[in-house]
Design an enzyme around this catalytic site. Sequence first.
Site, PDB file in Angstrom:
ATOM      1  N   LYS A 167       0.811  -1.078   0.096  1.00 50.44           N
ATOM      2  CA  LYS A 167      -0.060  -0.178   0.115  1.00 50.44           C
ATOM      3  C   LYS A 167       0.793   1.150   0.083  1.00 50.44           C
ATOM      4  O   LYS A 167       1.643   1.543   1.003  1.00 50.44           O
ATOM      5  CB  LYS A 167      -1.056  -0.045   1.292  1.00 50.44           C
ATOM      6  CG  LYS A 167      -2.073   1.076   1.067  1.00 50.44           C
ATOM      7  CD  LYS A 167      -1.483   2.048   1.934  1.00 50.44           C
ATOM      8  CE  LYS A 167      -2.555   3.307   1.754  1.00 50.44           C
ATOM      9  NZ  LYS A 167      -2.075   4.488   2.341  1.00 50.44           N
TER      10      LYS A 167
ATOM     11  N   GLY B  62      -1.674   3.417  13.164  1.00 52.53           N
ATOM     12  CA  GLY B  62      -1.523   1.900  13.367  1.00 52.53           C
ATOM     13  C   GLY B  62      -2.555   1.133  14.308  1.00 52.53           C
ATOM     14  O   GLY B  62      -2.869  -0.014  13.942  1.00 52.53           O
TER      15      GLY B  62
ATOM     16  N   GLU C 129       4.860  -0.658  13.892  1.00 50.52           N
ATOM     17  CA  GLU C 129       5.864   0.457  14.709  1.00 50.52           C
ATOM     18  C   GLU C 129       5.419   1.596  14.650  1.00 50.52           C
ATOM     19  O   GLU C 129       5.090   2.245  13.533  1.00 50.52           O
ATOM     20  CB  GLU C 129       7.067   0.081  13.773  1.00 50.52           C
ATOM     21  CG  GLU C 129       8.147   0.889  14.635  1.00 50.52           C
ATOM     22  CD  GLU C 129       8.601   2.172  14.087  1.00 50.52           C
ATOM     23  OE1 GLU C 129       8.013   3.228  14.733  1.00 50.52           O
ATOM     24  OE2 GLU C 129       9.445   2.412  12.967  1.00 50.52           O
TER      25      GLU C 129
ATOM     26  N   CYS D 286      11.427   7.860  13.794  1.00 50.69           N
ATOM     27  CA  CYS D 286      10.819   7.312  14.903  1.00 50.69           C
ATOM     28  C   CYS D 286      11.688   7.224  15.968  1.00 50.69           C
ATOM     29  O   CYS D 286      11.401   6.778  17.135  1.00 50.69           O
ATOM     30  CB  CYS D 286      10.234   6.051  14.354  1.00 50.69           C
ATOM     31  SG  CYS D 286      11.440   5.133  13.611  1.00 50.69           S
TER      32      CYS D 286
ATOM     33  N   GLU E 179       4.593  12.029  22.011  1.00 51.62           N
ATOM     34  CA  GLU E 179       5.638  12.099  20.867  1.00 51.62           C
ATOM     35  C   GLU E 179       5.364  13.145  19.997  1.00 51.62           C
ATOM     36  O   GLU E 179       4.039  13.548  19.776  1.00 51.62           O
ATOM     37  CB  GLU E 179       5.626  11.020  20.035  1.00 51.62           C
ATOM     38  CG  GLU E 179       6.763  10.991  18.716  1.00 51.62           C
ATOM     39  CD  GLU E 179       6.503   9.822  17.979  1.00 51.62           C
ATOM     40  OE1 GLU E 179       7.388   9.828  17.045  1.00 51.62           O
ATOM     41  OE2 GLU E 179       5.606   9.142  17.963  1.00 51.62           O
TER      42      GLU E 179
END
Length: 474
Positions: free
Chosen positions: A146, A206, A225, A262, A347
Site C-alpha cells: 500500500k 497503526g 511500528e 521514529c 511524541e
Amino acid sequence: MSVLTPDRAVSAAVAAAEPWAAASPKERAAALNAVADALEAAREELVPLADEETHLGPARLNGELTRTTFQLRLFAEVVLAGDFYDVRIDRPDPEWPPGPRPDVRRYRTALGPVLVFAASNFPFAFSVAGGDTASAWAAGCPVVLKAHPGHPRLSRRTGEIVTRALADAGAPDGVFGLIEGEAGGVEALRHPGIAAAAFTGSQRGGLALARIAAERDVPIPFFGELGSVNPVVVTPGAAAARAEEIAKGYVGSLTMGAGQFCTNPGIMFVPAGGDLLDRITALLGEVAEAPMLNDRILSGFLATARELGGRPGVRRLVWPSDEDSAAPRLIAMDLAAFTADPGAAEECFGPLGLVVVYERLSDVADAVAALPGQLTATLHGEDGETGELAALARVLADRSGRVLWNQWPTGVAVTHAMQHGGPFPATTAPSTTSVGTAAIERFLRPVAYQQWPQDLLPPPLRDDNPWGVPQRIS
C-alpha cells in the site's frame, strides 16, 4: 506501473504464495538481488523524483537508496544461508525416556501473502522495496504494497522497476502488487487472502489498522511500528565531563531530517546545575528551519508543539517568533512537573525536544519506568559511574527494544543483531523487529511433520537436504 485494485492484488498474491514459498533459496535470492540491481541502475532517476516529493535532499536520499539495496542483498544472503528455516529433526527413538519417540521434523515456512503499509519518512528504505518487503520476500511471502500518499510518483515508478526485475528473475506473477489509498489499504487488510500486515507510522493510524486485523473473521498478525519519544538520560559525571560533546550530539540527532525519525530523542533527562542545558539551547537556536515531508506532517508538528509548549511547568527555551515555522523548538521542565503530567511524554514528530531537569539521578529511574514502551533508550555516563547505574540500566532495557551507551538513537544500522521494536505502544508486537535480518521471523510459522515419507516432505526436512540448509538432527 498500473495500480491494482485491492482484490486483484491480493488474489494474485494468493496465487503466487505456494510457488514462491516453494522456490529454492537460489531462486529467491536471485530475485532479491535482481531487484537491488534494478534499483541501483535507476538511481539517477529515482533520487531526484524522491527529492521532489519529500524534500529530503539528494545526500540523504542517495544514502537511503544505498541502504535499501543493501537490505535486499543482505536478505538474499540470509535466504542462501537457510538458518531461518530452523530445521529440527528428531529421529525415532524407542528408548526415549517419556516414551517411544516418533520421527518428527519441524521447520518454519512462509506465512502467506503480506500487506505492507509504506512509511512517509523513508521513501526508499521503508517503502515499496524497503525492509518489510525484502524480509517478507525472503521468507517466501508475496507482498501487496500500500503506497504512501506522500510520494505517489516515486512509489509507482519504483513499483514498475520492482515488477520488471522480479519477472526477469523468474519470480511468479503476483509476488508484488501495488495498491493506493486509505480505503484500498483497509480493503486489502480485510481480505481473507492476506496472512499478515506490516506498518510503520503514527500511533493513531497503526492502532486503527491493528484493530481491523484483530477483528477479522480470521485474525492475522499485525506488525506495527508506531513511534517513540526515545528517552535519553545524562548522568552528572557525563554532563560535567562532556557537556559540549553531548550538546552537539543531541542537537544533531534531534534535528536530523527535520526531526522526522521514529528514533528522534524527544526527551532528555539532565542534571541540574552546570552548563549543559545552556549549551544545548545556544546550539539549537542556531539551527535553521528545514522543510518537512508534507503539509500534513507540518501541521501535526505545529499542533503538538503548541500543545506541549503550553503545558503547566514548561519553559520555552528555543521557540521561533513565527508560530507557523518548522524551526526547531526546545522546552524544559523539572522532574517533579514532568512526573505529575503524563501528557508531557507525548511524541512530537519533528524537531522538538523536551529537557527534564533532575536533582537526583536515583529519581530518574522511576520517571523512565512510568513511560510507555519505547523503541530506544539511551544512557550517557562515564566509566567510573557504571557501578551506580545498574538499576537505571535495567529500567531503560525494560522500557525499550534497543539501549544505547554514549551514542544517539537516530541511525538504525541494518545488521544481524539489530532490534527495531519495543514494548507497546512503540510496537504492536514487542517480540519482533522491523530492521535487521531477524525481521524475516515475522513472516514465518512452524510446521512439524511426523512419520512422513521422504518424497512428501518439504526439501528442508528431507534426509538428502536438496537445498543444503542447516539441520539440527537428534
